[in-house]
Motif scaffolding. Structure first.
Motif, PDB file in Angstrom:
ATOM      1  N   LEU A 122       5.400  22.210  11.247  1.00  0.00           N
ATOM      2  CA  LEU A 122       6.793  22.315  10.815  1.00  0.00           C
ATOM      3  C   LEU A 122       7.747  22.406  11.998  1.00  0.00           C
ATOM      4  O   LEU A 122       8.749  21.682  12.083  1.00  0.00           O
ATOM      5  N   THR A 123       7.436  23.304  12.920  1.00  0.00           N
ATOM      6  CA  THR A 123       8.324  23.506  14.074  1.00  0.00           C
ATOM      7  C   THR A 123       8.311  22.299  14.993  1.00  0.00           C
ATOM      8  O   THR A 123       9.360  21.863  15.493  1.00  0.00           O
ATOM      9  N   ALA A 124       7.125  21.715  15.229  1.00  0.00           N
ATOM     10  CA  ALA A 124       7.028  20.586  16.151  1.00  0.00           C
ATOM     11  C   ALA A 124       7.757  19.364  15.618  1.00  0.00           C
ATOM     12  O   ALA A 124       8.448  18.659  16.364  1.00  0.00           O
ATOM     13  N   VAL A 125       7.620  19.100  14.294  1.00  0.00           N
ATOM     14  CA  VAL A 125       8.318  17.941  13.724  1.00  0.00           C
ATOM     15  C   VAL A 125       9.821  18.145  13.778  1.00  0.00           C
ATOM     16  O   VAL A 125      10.588  17.210  14.068  1.00  0.00           O
ATOM     17  N   THR A 126      10.295  19.358  13.513  1.00  0.00           N
ATOM     18  CA  THR A 126      11.728  19.639  13.599  1.00  0.00           C
ATOM     19  C   THR A 126      12.255  19.363  15.008  1.00  0.00           C
ATOM     20  O   THR A 126      13.264  18.677  15.200  1.00  0.00           O
ATOM     21  N   ALA A 172       2.711  31.117   3.981  1.00  0.00           N
ATOM     22  CA  ALA A 172       1.596  31.936   4.458  1.00  0.00           C
ATOM     23  C   ALA A 172       0.891  32.636   3.292  1.00  0.00           C
ATOM     24  O   ALA A 172      -0.338  32.769   3.263  1.00  0.00           O
ATOM     25  N   ALA A 173       1.657  33.099   2.316  1.00  0.00           N
ATOM     26  CA  ALA A 173       1.073  33.789   1.163  1.00  0.00           C
ATOM     27  C   ALA A 173       0.231  32.849   0.314  1.00  0.00           C
ATOM     28  O   ALA A 173      -0.714  33.282  -0.356  1.00  0.00           O
ATOM     29  N   THR A 174       0.579  31.556   0.330  1.00  0.00           N
ATOM     30  CA  THR A 174      -0.188  30.590  -0.454  1.00  0.00           C
ATOM     31  C   THR A 174      -1.344  29.994   0.316  1.00  0.00           C
ATOM     32  O   THR A 174      -1.972  29.048  -0.154  1.00  0.00           O
ATOM     33  N   GLY A 175      -1.570  30.490   1.563  1.00  0.00           N
ATOM     34  CA  GLY A 175      -2.742  30.049   2.313  1.00  0.00           C
ATOM     35  C   GLY A 175      -2.484  29.044   3.405  1.00  0.00           C
ATOM     36  O   GLY A 175      -3.436  28.469   3.957  1.00  0.00           O
ATOM     37  N   ALA A 176      -1.200  28.791   3.759  1.00  0.00           N
ATOM     38  CA  ALA A 176      -0.912  27.848   4.844  1.00  0.00           C
ATOM     39  C   ALA A 176      -1.424  28.390   6.166  1.00  0.00           C
ATOM     40  O   ALA A 176      -1.299  29.578   6.453  1.00  0.00           O
ATOM     41  N   THR A 177      -2.022  27.514   6.943  1.00  0.00           N
ATOM     42  CA  THR A 177      -2.606  27.926   8.220  1.00  0.00           C
ATOM     43  C   THR A 177      -1.576  27.843   9.328  1.00  0.00           C
ATOM     44  O   THR A 177      -0.452  27.371   9.140  1.00  0.00           O
ATOM     45  N   SER A 178      -1.996  28.296  10.518  1.00  0.00           N
ATOM     46  CA  SER A 178      -1.097  28.201  11.681  1.00  0.00           C
ATOM     47  C   SER A 178      -0.792  26.758  12.039  1.00  0.00           C
ATOM     48  O   SER A 178       0.271  26.460  12.596  1.00  0.00           O
ATOM     49  N   THR A 179      -1.702  25.841  11.710  1.00  0.00           N
ATOM     50  CA  THR A 179      -1.444  24.416  11.992  1.00  0.00           C
ATOM     51  C   THR A 179      -0.239  23.920  11.217  1.00  0.00           C
ATOM     52  O   THR A 179       0.582  23.153  11.727  1.00  0.00           O
ATOM     53  N   THR A 180      -0.108  24.373   9.972  1.00  0.00           N
ATOM     54  CA  THR A 180       1.055  23.974   9.165  1.00  0.00           C
ATOM     55  C   THR A 180       2.342  24.501   9.778  1.00  0.00           C
ATOM     56  O   THR A 180       3.352  23.789   9.863  1.00  0.00           O
TER      57      THR A 180
END
Length: 813
Positions: free
Chosen positions: A738-742, A726-734
């Motif tokens: 992550l959660t959906a692929v897991t 999040a600090a590096t600019g990752a959006t909510s889609t990322t």
């Protein structure tokens, strides 16, 4: 660190502190708590269902443990025999039986005489509507018999040669498939047989010699019911053990969150034993709360489910007829599972150095190293044990081999789970960055992920096994006596000899044919096929004033002195051959008989009639529908001429494009009864659709529960990584990806391993007769294989959009 243990007071203080932390952080432990709660509820609900659904012989003997079957045609007096039995055992209940033919049908109705509310037979009779019969000419019917006769309460009609009135609807609560007509004992005709139900009395000493051989000990079905509950509880125990592996990962996360507090406790003098006690006490509290909630949820679910199980089970179920010892064992297992799951994290956290604990730096996770060779060997050993231990053709099993085989397959799946995760993670290189991170994070924590995957696989595997076994046991639409679109009208009186064909006059046959056409006229474009049986023209008998000719029956030789009936022999007329899709050109000229059973090809011998011949006949195997009442044993016209036999009209097969309704069948029986015809329709078949759907749904819910907890743990442990992203600019889609692929990866692997493991065990169990598995529950398998990962992906995507706490707001505890 001091070695003093601080005594009871210190341990009590540590337990109180653990309880306060549990009350404060119960939301963080909600997933572990919910998973164990659901497992306990499922175990109690399933065990109660197995205990009550398991069939027993109570539907025939009630609470009696002795049944003496008498026949009034014996030389001694029936009343004297009953009195002797009464003196031997004490009060008895007497049930008279007399089978009565239903006009216009091949069905027989048991005309039963018994007193309501008997001491031993009270569970065999209950009133559903109206009243019990009390006077001559009154009787009560079970619901199936009422449908068969097309009557209701208040109807008056001729049955068994006399005018009777239906005064009530009754049932056998212990066997809902028991169809009968009830008459008052004081107004019943002489029965054909009598069941005397007794309790106690030893082995028959004290009875007349001719009665001692008629004493038949009966077992009450409690043993079978208890066995069913124990088996379900054993499976539930395996599930709880694997869930314990997942819960251990949850306690690791909880312990890591408390790592700084544990370090402070150690700094002020707490021993390793005190630190272990903190985590263990937390496990006991989670197990105790889950046990209470799970027991309550399971019992409430049983109260709601019990009435809906009565029809599939075939008997009435008392709502609170629950094996309470199973409830107690299930609750104890929940506490034991949670405590055992907390032991390893407790041991690991107690060994963390104080400086590392105070810095809240968790130990580096160690990858689990599972052997693919061990997984293959365990799966192979499990398959071999089940294949050797189960003989499905004889319905026999070796309990030790079966239990060992199941455990070996379960352990094999457990060993294969981390391997499957590593294989899937190896394909992550071609995925977007979020997908690569998710799969590699699963592989990095494969010990925890593998245990979760094993639990998911086992939950789905048990559900798939139930679905496959239920599908194999359920008859298909292509099995049974006839299809739902067929009726067989026989020109044989229902009270006539079964192996003889009436020698009807031409006028009688014309009348019957006209009645058949009238019955068919009410259908949608029906097909009527005349059927002829094979008879011996030189043999003629008179039975009950009717001229009959013995039918030629066929049998095949199964041993030097044993023959097995191959079915009624029909004539292979052109119409019958067209119905069976057989081209007459495909029949060899020297063929005598056409059969569908390949084993009959060995030896065929006509078994009855004065012209019975022992030489083998020429047989040709054909493909035909597997209906038992269809004409599938056929003699060719050339075979008739060579053997000196003759055809004789025996009935008609009426087939409609649409299934027959109950009203159409009742009308056909009424019309047929006036002409001497009998109607045979499709007999009711058991329907296990509800069982299959319930098993599929329960397995998916359990798998999704494990998935939810596992994904929550994975994402909880990687919260710092998420904050960094999040600090590096990752959006909510990322974050959502992550959660959906897991979740999707675990769901897909769990479905594949669960289905594979279930089929491995079932194929081993049915190894002697794999044809039983020809029916594949495609819908349920597809729903399991695609539905679990799809629901997991969608739910995870929707719930993972919130932004994590920033780096500046990281909790200090």
């Amino acid at each position: 660190m001091t070695t003093s243990n601080g005594g009871v007071a210190a341990r009590r203080a540590v337990v109180r502190w653990a309880a306060r932390m549990f009350r404060r952080e119960w939301r963080q432990q909600l997933l572990v708590l919910a998973l164990i709660t659901v497992a306990v509820a499922a175990a109690i609900l399933s065990a109660a269902a197995a205990y009550n659904v398991t069939p027993s012989n109570n539907g025939e003997v009630g609470s009696a443990d002795r049944r003496i079957q008498l026949r009034p045609d014996r030389t001694s007096s029936l009343d004297a025999d009953i009195a002797a039995i009464n003196q031997w055992t004490g009060p008895v209940d007497v049930i008279g039986h007399r089978p009565v033919a239903v006009p216009g049908s091949v069905e027989m109705v048991d005309l039963r005489a018994m007193e309501p509310g008997g001491r031993l037979s009270g569970s065999l009779l209950a009133l559903r509507q109206g009243r019990y019969p009390r006077a001559p000419g009154e009787f009560a019917l079970s619901d199936g018999t009422a449908r068969l006769l097309d009557v209701g309460v208040g109807s008056t009609f001729v049955f068994d040669g006399r005018q009777r009135t239906v005064v009530g609807l009754v049932e056998n609560p212990s066997d809902l498939d028991d169809e009968f007509a009830l008459v008052a004992p004081g107004h019943a005709d002489v029965p054909e047989s009598v069941d005397v139900l007794a309790r106690g009395g030893g082995e028959g000493q004290g009875l007349p010699a001719e009665l001692q051989s008629r004493v038949r000990p009966e077992r009450i079905g409690a043993t079978e019911k208890t066995t069913g509950a124990v088996l379900v509880l054993a499976l539930s125990t395996v599930v709880l053990l694997l869930i314990g592996l997942v819960a251990a990962a949850g306690f690791v996360v909880i312990a890591q969150r408390r790592l700084r507090q544990l370090g402070m406790l150690a700094a002020i003098g707490a021993t390793d034993r005190h630190l272990r006690l903190v985590v263990l006490a937390n496990g006991v509290l989670v197990g105790a709360v889950a046990a209470v909630l799970g027991a309550a949820l399971g019992l409430l679910g049983w109260v709601a489910l019990a009435p809906r199980l009565e029809e599939p089970a075939g008997h009435r179920i008392a709502t609170f007829d629950v094996p309470w010892w199973v409830v107690a064992v299930g609750m104890a297992l929940a506490v034991a599972t949670a405590t055992a799951a907390a032991w390893w994290p407790a041991r690991a956290m107690a060994r963390v150095p104080i400086t590392e604990a105070l810095s809240a730096r968790p130990p580096r996770p160690k990858p689990a190293r599972r052997s693919a060779v061990a997984a293959v060997l365990l799966l192979a050993a499990g398959f071999a044990c089940l294949a050797v231990g189960i003989d499905s053709t004889k319905d026999e099993a070796n309990p030790a081999l079966v239990i060992g085989g199941i455990l070996a397959i379960v352990l094999g799946v457990l060993f294969a789970s981390p391997l499957a995760i590593r294989v899937l993670a190896a394909t992550a290189g071609r995925l977007p960055v979020a997908g690569r991170l998710a799969l590699r994070d699963l592989a990095r924590h494969q010990a925890r992920s593998g245990a979760a995957l094993a639990a998911i696989s086992l939950g789905l595997g048990i559900a798939v096994a139930i679905v496959v076994i239920a599908t194999a046991a359920a008859p298909t639409a292509a099995e049974g006596n006839l299809s739902t679109r067929q009726v067989l009208l026989r020109a044989v009186r229902s009270d006539g000899p079964g192996e003889a064909v009436p020698d009807h006059t031409s006028a009688e046959l014309v009348t019957m044919r006209s009645e058949v056409e009238r019955i068919a006229a009410g259908l949608d474009a029906p097909t009527v096929i005349a059927l002829e049986a094979v008879v011996d023209p030189t043999s003629r008998e008179t039975t009950r004033g009717q001229v009959v000719r013995p039918a030629v029956a066929l049998a095949w030789q199964v041993s030097p002195h044993t023959f097995r009936d191959a079915g009624r022999l029909y004539v292979a007329s052109p119409a019958v051959l067209r119905r069976l899709d057989i081209d007459p050109q495909d029949i060899q000229p020297d063929t005598d008989v056409l059969v569908t059973r390949r084993e009959v090809h060995r030896v065929i011998v006509p078994s009855k009639g004065p012209n019975a011949f022992r030489e083998a006949v020429k047989v040709q195997v054909i493909d035909a529908p597997p209906y038992s009442s269809m004409p599938t044993v056929l003699m060719t016209p050339e075979g008739l001429r060579r053997r000196g036999l003759a055809p004789m009209a025996v009935g008609w097969l009426v087939e409609s494009p649409t299934p027959f309704t109950d009203a159409q069948l009742a009308g056909a029986r009424h019309r047929a009864a006036h002409t001497g015809l009998t109607v045979e329709a499709r007999q009711s078949q058991s329907d296990l659709t509800v069982t299959r759907l319930a098993a599929t749904g329960a397995g998916m819910l359990l798998a999704l529960g494990v998935l939810a907890m596992t994904v929550g743990l994975v994402r909880g442990e990687s919260a710092r990584d998420l904050r960094t992203l999040a600090a590096t600019g990752a959006t909510s889609t990322t974050r959502r990806t992550l959660t959906a692929v897991t979740a999707g990866a675990l769901g897909l692997l769990g479905a594949v391993l669960g289905i594979g493991g279930a089929y491995l065990a079932i194929v081993a169990g049915y190894f002697e007769d794999l044809s039983s598995l020809r029916q594949v529950p495609v819908l349920e398998l597809v729903v399991t294989l695609l539905g679990v990962p799809f629901i997991a992906v969608i739910a995870s995507w929707l719930m993972a959009g919130s932004e994590p706490v920033s780096l500046a707001r990281a909790a200090l505890d």
